[in-house]
Enzyme design. Structure first.
Site, PDB file in Angstrom:
ATOM      1  N   LYS A  25       0.822  -1.215   0.000  1.00  0.00           N
ATOM      2  CA  LYS A  25       0.000   0.000   0.000  1.00  0.00           C
ATOM      3  C   LYS A  25       0.860   1.271   0.000  1.00  0.00           C
ATOM      4  O   LYS A  25       0.618   2.200  -0.762  1.00  0.00           O
ATOM      5  CB  LYS A  25      -0.914   0.012   1.229  1.00  0.00           C
ATOM      6  CG  LYS A  25      -1.988  -1.061   1.240  1.00  0.00           C
ATOM      7  CD  LYS A  25      -2.919  -0.895   2.421  1.00  0.00           C
ATOM      8  CE  LYS A  25      -2.265  -1.190   3.767  1.00  0.00           C
ATOM      9  NZ  LYS A  25      -1.900  -2.606   3.927  1.00  0.00           N
ATOM     10  N   THR A  26       1.833   1.303   0.889  1.00  0.00           N
ATOM     11  CA  THR A  26       2.649   2.511   1.020  1.00  0.00           C
ATOM     12  C   THR A  26       3.404   2.810  -0.263  1.00  0.00           C
ATOM     13  O   THR A  26       3.439   3.952  -0.737  1.00  0.00           O
ATOM     14  CB  THR A  26       3.625   2.365   2.200  1.00  0.00           C
ATOM     15  OG1 THR A  26       2.875   2.240   3.415  1.00  0.00           O
ATOM     16  CG2 THR A  26       4.549   3.565   2.305  1.00  0.00           C
ATOM     17  N   GLU A  73      -3.607   5.925   1.486  1.00  0.00           N
ATOM     18  CA  GLU A  73      -3.411   4.527   1.854  1.00  0.00           C
ATOM     19  C   GLU A  73      -4.624   4.091   2.673  1.00  0.00           C
ATOM     20  O   GLU A  73      -5.002   4.754   3.638  1.00  0.00           O
ATOM     21  CB  GLU A  73      -2.124   4.402   2.667  1.00  0.00           C
ATOM     22  CG  GLU A  73      -1.725   2.994   2.988  1.00  0.00           C
ATOM     23  CD  GLU A  73      -0.314   2.925   3.549  1.00  0.00           C
ATOM     24  OE1 GLU A  73      -0.073   2.006   4.360  1.00  0.00           O
ATOM     25  OE2 GLU A  73       0.530   3.761   3.195  1.00  0.00           O
TER      26      GLU A  73
END
Length: 464
Positions: free
Chosen positions: A121-122, A165
């Site tokens: 995600k990051t 995110e």
């Protein structure tokens, strides 16, 4: 233009303001003109970055840190019920807002892209933020890690796009209503909150149901959990579904990933056109993250070739295979990986980027519950290294679980034939690594806890 700060958040107090998710929201609110305050357990570069924006940051938790005119108290799921500032808010009738509700409020009136999945995600959020900024779109963003400096995990931009995110760990991603959602993978994690894969699928299904009518879901075609989710949601919502990956049936098909040292060259087939672009970080999984970002940008109507070129501007995020330095011919790299899938992916990426080098790993398990459920798989992943040092479990928000220690991981690694040893004293690690390393080796510090602090110490010891 982004909407004004909601009245309820014009004087917010954040408990745990230094955390990755909390500090990002605090930063955006401060940049929008809110009078931000908060507390954290210890001093940090993030606390200093927030103060530079005008925020008041207290160290330690105490009831009198809560200002008399605070309009709300923002908390994450990590804040315990007995926190004195939370108790003071209850006594004074000050509204308590979960960080996910605060973030959802910041996205109101904008075009949100929400990036979800068990891993990546990051990185993917960062890729989108950097590329959209390179295209002059001035996005707002909230990321779970720093791009290049403390406090760079979030920004208020003047553009209409907000990249966020979306965290599934506590189901907080159910609060968002994105125009475009990305789901990178679906696996069982966060065992304190999810008892089974069925619960995971139900949670991600709810997230998909939050996509705005006429919006787009970008979802992986290669990963088993993502494919299962796609089948479950197919035809149920008024959205377009775009799959990406190496599978023949993928809408955006990855044809080739060529390693080029610490970069990759990626060739995709999209809308019947073949396109090759560069990803400035190593590893097949990062190449796939870039393709997901590409598909999301196209779903927003951005020019394909311009977006592909802009994605090449991304050079990494802190703790995602971040080169910390080199000393006496030994490179030290830092990785946030703490789930077995992430660990294996990063180890394979480093292997591919540095053929012929020995790979030495310092691994710190994160959470007792995760180790209890996935410790065997963690140990098996460490077998990809030439040698590993395993630290004690980093507890974060958890209390110990009887019988659950790093020994579970070490035993599994040994059973796979790995060269692995325990180390209970973090302060001893630089000396241990100095005794193991030789010129040409790569040292990887790995885990979601304070193992990241060891990189500079290892480099200093290697220098000496």
């Amino acid at each position: 233009m982004a909407p004004a700060v909601p009245t309820t958040m014009d004087r917010p107090h954040f408990i745990g303001i230094g955390g990755a998710g909390m500090s990002g929201i605090a930063k955006i609110l401060a940049q929008r003109g809110a009078r931000v305050a908060g507390s954290d357990a210890k001093e940090s570069a993030t606390a200093e970055a927030l103060r530079a924006l005008g925020a008041t940051v207290h160290i330690g938790h105490a009831a009198d840190h809560l200002a008399p005119d605070a309009t709300c108290v923002v908390v994450s799921s990590a804040i315990r019920a007995d926190n004195p500032e939370l108790a003071a808010a209850a006594e004074r009738g000050i509204p308590v807002v979960h960080r996910s509700d605060a973030l959802a409020g910041l996205m109101d009136g904008l075009r949100p892209i929400a990036v979800a999945g068990t891993h990546g995600k990051t990185t993917t959020t960062s890729m989108l933020a950097v590329s959209l900024d390179a295209l002059g779109l001035d996005p707002s963003y909230a990321i779970g890690g720093d791009l290049d400096a403390p406090g760079s995990n979030a920004r208020h931009g003047a553009g209409e796009i907000f990249v966020a995110e979306a965290d599934e760990s506590d189901r907080s991603f159910h609060k968002y209503a994105p125009e475009v959602a990305i789901i990178l993978n679906v696996e069982l994690d966060h065992h304190a909150n999810y008892a089974s894969m069925d619960e995971i699928y139900e949670s991600f299904d709810t997230f998909v149901g939050r996509i705005r009518p006429g919006g787009t879901l970008v979802v992986a075609a290669d990963q088993a959990g993502a494919r299962e989710l796609t089948e479950r949601v197919s035809g149920r919502y008024d959205i377009e579904v775009v799959t990406y990956g190496e599978a023949e049936e993928a809408d955006v098909r990855v044809l080739k990933v060529n390693p080029r040292g610490l970069t990759s060259e990626v060739t995709v087939l999209i809308d019947g056109k073949m396109l090759t672009f560069t990803v400035s970080v190593p590893g097949r999984h990062y190449a796939h993250n870039a393709v997901a970002a590409l598909a999301a940008g196209v779903a927003l109507g951005l020019p394909l070739h311009n977006l592909a070129s802009a994605l090449g501007k991304y050079t990494g995020v802190k703790r995602r295979l971040q080169l910390k330095g080199e000393a006496n011919g030994v490179q030290v790299i830092d990785s946030y990986a703490h789930h077995p899938t992430e660990m294996a992916a990063d180890l394979e990426a480093i292997r591919g980027a540095a053929e012929g080098s020995r790979l030495l790993v310092v691994f710190q398990p994160h959470l007792f519950s995760r180790t209890q459920e996935l410790g065997t798989e963690m140990g098996e992943a460490l077998a990809l290294a030439d040698s590993s040092v395993v630290l004690d479990i980093y507890p974060a928000r958890e209390d110990p679980i009887p019988g659950i220690t790093s020994t579970l991981i070490i035993d599994a690694a040994l059973a796979k034939g790995a060269d692995v040893r325990p180390e209970h004293d973090m302060a001893a690690v630089p000396e241990v690594i100095a005794g193991m390393a030789r010129p040409g080796d790569l040292v990887l510090t790995m885990g979601a806890g304070d193992v990241t602090d060891l990189g500079p110490r290892i480099l200093a010891r290697l220098e000496s």
